[in-house]
Design an enzyme around this catalytic site. Structure first.
Site, mmCIF file in Angstrom:
data_model
loop_
_atom_site.group_PDB
_atom_site.id
_atom_site.type_symbol
_atom_site.label_atom_id
_atom_site.label_comp_id
_atom_site.label_asym_id
_atom_site.label_seq_id
_atom_site.Cartn_x
_atom_site.Cartn_y
_atom_site.Cartn_z
ATOM 1 N N ASP A 166 0.820 -1.208 0.000
ATOM 2 C CA ASP A 166 0.000 0.000 0.000
ATOM 3 C C ASP A 166 0.866 1.274 0.000
ATOM 4 O OD1 ASP A 166 -2.393 1.495 0.324
ATOM 5 O OD2 ASP A 166 -2.116 1.525 2.494
ATOM 6 N N GLU A 418 3.555 -8.201 7.201
ATOM 7 C CA GLU A 418 2.271 -8.795 6.818
ATOM 8 C C GLU A 418 2.376 -9.914 5.789
ATOM 9 O OE1 GLU A 418 -0.643 -5.758 6.013
ATOM 10 O OE2 GLU A 418 -0.839 -5.364 8.142
ATOM 11 N N TYR A 474 -6.403 -3.507 12.930
ATOM 12 C CA TYR A 474 -7.284 -2.418 12.487
ATOM 13 C C TYR A 474 -8.714 -2.609 12.973
ATOM 14 C CZ TYR A 474 -3.425 -0.608 9.769
ATOM 15 O OH TYR A 474 -2.212 -0.064 9.402
ATOM 16 N N GLU A 512 1.168 -1.499 13.942
ATOM 17 C CA GLU A 512 0.220 -0.717 13.133
ATOM 18 C C GLU A 512 -1.148 -0.746 13.786
ATOM 19 O OE1 GLU A 512 -0.155 -1.332 8.881
ATOM 20 O OE2 GLU A 512 1.998 -1.756 8.678
ATOM 21 N N LYS A 576 -3.992 7.839 6.814
ATOM 22 C CA LYS A 576 -3.953 7.476 8.237
ATOM 23 C C LYS A 576 -2.926 8.300 9.007
ATOM 24 C CE LYS A 576 -5.796 2.845 7.620
ATOM 25 N NZ LYS A 576 -5.616 2.660 6.174
HETATM 26 C C1 BDP Z 1 -1.280 -2.624 6.466
HETATM 27 C C2 BDP Z 1 0.042 -2.412 5.758
HETATM 28 C C3 BDP Z 1 0.326 -0.948 5.449
HETATM 29 C C4 BDP Z 1 -0.925 -0.267 4.968
HETATM 30 C C5 BDP Z 1 -1.931 -0.297 6.095
HETATM 31 C C6 BDP Z 1 -3.236 0.399 5.730
HETATM 32 O O1 BDP Z 1 1.111 -2.976 6.464
HETATM 33 O O2 BDP Z 1 1.369 -0.872 4.504
HETATM 34 O O3 BDP Z 1 -0.692 1.035 4.534
HETATM 35 O O4 BDP Z 1 -2.236 -1.631 6.424
HETATM 36 O O5 BDP Z 1 -4.124 -0.272 5.223
HETATM 37 O O6 BDP Z 1 -1.933 -3.646 5.784
HETATM 38 O O7 BDP Z 1 -3.362 1.600 5.935
#
Ligand code: BDP
Length: 605
Positions: A166, A418, A474, A512, A576
């Site tokens: 991403d 990931e 998330y 994250e 984000k």
């Molecule tokens: C995770 C990834 C990251 C993405 C993030 C997202 O590690 O690179 O930018 O989610 O979705 O899957 O913002």
């Protein structure tokens, strides 16, 4: 002979000449450059800035998105006074792969876009005359590349990158290119490892040279006083009352390494080194024996116009913002950052999780979404992944550890981001990569990888390789967002309880968590994408983190908004960021600042 990875520095015996500036540039969609002799000079060339990504200078889409071969070239003079020494061309990064030609001769190939390589040009160089260096780069993605993705071809033959990651697939000579001149007998590498006992410290070192003359190492404190010295290619430097390198309280000694023949200095190399130890014990990450709680970010090298090109001014602003907000750490998501950024982290006392570009090891262009649904993609079942990808991964790991091993700031290696870990085929692959990191790193720093949403306590087959567990989660964004955030919290707690019940006796870090937020969009009551929602989302995450003692760090996704491919999930990039792409705070920045000012480095110790 071993290729030196030492950062280019001028000393009494070494010279460095900067080759940055405007280079000739041209796309080569037909792959005909070499047969047409572009290695001797590019016909009808454009001008291109080095260092920078080529993409965002262009005003037409085909150029910005260009995928395939492309060439850079420039001319340089090598003064005859350097005769007798070695002349190397040093590329700090060439994304993603490069063939280097000097005066028409192909001298090197390098795979991997985020680590340096040198090309010895002694035999190709013309002294006191103009020389030409031409580089053929290629930015195509496949299952064998780090980072991984695919390349699609339109019906007219034009190629397009389809990243499994991403961030925008920026490419080019994104970091400086320099000429480095060293003596015939030279220092190739050195390695340090520290021990602390009481008020004293001992640094065991090893120096590699290309000859047999004597080696001497002197260590000076920040006032320029001699603190320790030792003779030999290996030895122990003992410092009484050592000033240790500490979190946000850095102290750097100057290590001066010489090869000498009696009183004559043959080669000299100088580096600033922080003395500290790192280890994981139980659920603690210990720096100098004291437990640390990581507060900070996943970041990107990303800015307007120059893309991923090195920009010291932006890097400096980032450190100022990180200090302002009370952070003490970051992860080099999702590739090794420029050496200059690690030097800044050493100077500022930041803790860095140093990540290799093994990202996109999940065959989907929307993996961040799909993994939340439990989808799998059998990435590691691919024979080519088990052979070529693994070879590339290992080569990059060797380069990474050789480049970054002496940085005090580097407290851990992140060996993948990931990856798909729900499949048995991942296990032997992980085993090899994790063992290699351990074998290569004299300091035996902790190793980890960032776990995607579908890598759960009951599905992930690889978490036991980690010295600490890094979760990318998330809840409240990709899963149960908005008004459903209460469900998100319940699901999050259920997962955390399952980890707790495994009794792993290891620290957990959140590498994250984050919510896309349009800067300036306010909404009462909140909705997803509003600044209010970003704060509510973070508040929920912190309630969960604070209730588990084994959670030893929080690195928000992301420090700043950044560029990605276009698509239905992204509005001119990923939003984000706690800061906007131009490095101004969203409302959540003030909330974080209040939290982190009150969270001491030894929180939960
Ligand atoms: C995770 C990834 C990251 C993405 C993030 C997202 O590690 O690179 O930018 O989610 O979705 O899957 O913002």
């Amino acid at each position: 002979m071993k290729q030196s990875m030492l950062y280019p520095r001028t000393t009494r015996t070494r010279r460095v000449a900067d080759l940055c500036g405007m280079w000739d540039f041209r796309f080569d969609p037909q792959g005909c450059g070499e047969s047409e002799g572009w290695q001797n000079g590019i016909p009808d060339a454009l001008k291109m800035v080095v260092p920078a990504s080529f993409n965002d200078f262009f005003t037409d889409k085909q150029s910005r998105e260009y995928t395939g071969d492309f060439w850079y070239s420039t001319k340089f003079i090598v003064p005859a006074e350097w005769k007798g020494g070695h002349v190397d061309l040093r590329f700090d990064a060439a994304t993603h792969r490069a063939d280097v030609f000097v005066n028409g001769r192909k001298l090197a190939f390098h795979e991997g876009g985020f680590l340096p390589f040198t090309v010895r040009i002694d035999d190709a160089v013309k002294w006191n005359e103009e020389n030409i260096v031409s580089v053929r780069l290629n930015n195509e993605l496949s299952h064998q590349t780090l980072p991984a993705g695919t390349t699609r071809t339109f019906s007219d033959g034009t190629k397009i990158s389809k990243p499994y990651f991403d961030f925008f697939n920026y490419a080019g000579l994104q970091r400086p290119v320099r000429l480095v001149v060293t003596p015939q007998e030279e220092i190739l590498d050195f390695t340090v490892n520290h021990k602390i006992s009481g008020a004293g410290a001992q640094t065991d070192y090893e120096v590699e040279t290309s000859g047999n003359h004597d080696v001497h190492v002197s260590v000076f404190d920040e006032d320029g006083n001699l603190a320790a010295e030792c003779d030999g290619k290996r030895g122990a430097l003992k410092i009484d009352n050592a000033r240790l390198w500490n979190v946000l309280d850095a102290y750097l000694y100057t290590f001066c390494i010489t090869i000498h023949d009696g009183g004559e200095i043959i080669d000299e190399y100088i580096e600033q080194i922080g003395i500290r130890t790192v280890e994981v014990r139980g659920t603690d990450i210990l720096v100098n024996g004291k437990s640390v709680y990581l507060k900070g970010f996943g970041k990107h090298e990303d800015f307007f116009v120059r893309g991923r090109g090195l920009d010291l001014a932006v890097a400096k602003r980032d450190f100022e913002l990180m200090k302002w907000i009370g952070a003490n750490s970051f992860r080099t998501s999702h590739y090794p950052y420029s050496e200059e950024i690690l030097q800044m982290a050493d100077r500022e006392g930041f803790l860095v999780i140093d990540e290799i570009a093994a990202v996109g090891f999940f065959a989907s262009i929307l993996n961040f979404m799909e993994a939340s649904t439990g989808k799998t993609s059998a990435f590691f079942d691919d024979e080519a992944v088990q052979t070529k990808t693994k070879e590339n991964h290992k080569a990059a790991l060797r380069e990474l550890i050789q480049r970054d091993k002496n940085h005090a700031c580097v407290i851990a290696w992140s060996l993948l981001n990931e990856p798909e870990t729900t499949n048995e085929a991942a296990v032997p692959y992980f085993h090899e990569i994790f063992s290699l990191a351990h074998e290569l790193d004299v300091q035996k720093r902790p190793r980890t990888f960032a776990l995607i949403m579908n890598s759960m306590p009951d599905t992930c087959k690889c978490y036991s390789f980690c010295d600490f567990i890094s979760l990318n989660r998330y809840y409240g964004w990709y899963m149960s967002g908005g008004y459903e955030i209460r469900d998100a919290k319940e699901k999050f707690i259920a997962e955390m309880n399952a980890w707790r019940d495994l009794k792993l006796d290891k620290p957990f870090i959140f590498t994250e968590f984050g919510a896309d937020t349009a800067a300036g969009m306010h909404k009462l009551p909140s909705v997803m994408w509003s600044e209010e929602y970003q704060e509510e989302y973070l508040k929920m995450q912190f309630e969960v983190f604070d209730s588990y003692d084994f959670v030893k760090g929080e690195q928000i996704w992301n420090f700043a908004d950044f560029q990605t491919v276009e698509g239905i999930m992204r509005v001119d990039g990923n939003k984000k960021g706690v800061f906007t792409r131009d490095r101004q705070p969203k409302a959540a920045a003030y909330m974080l600042r209040r939290r982190w000012e009150n969270l001491k480095t030894d929180y939960k110790s």
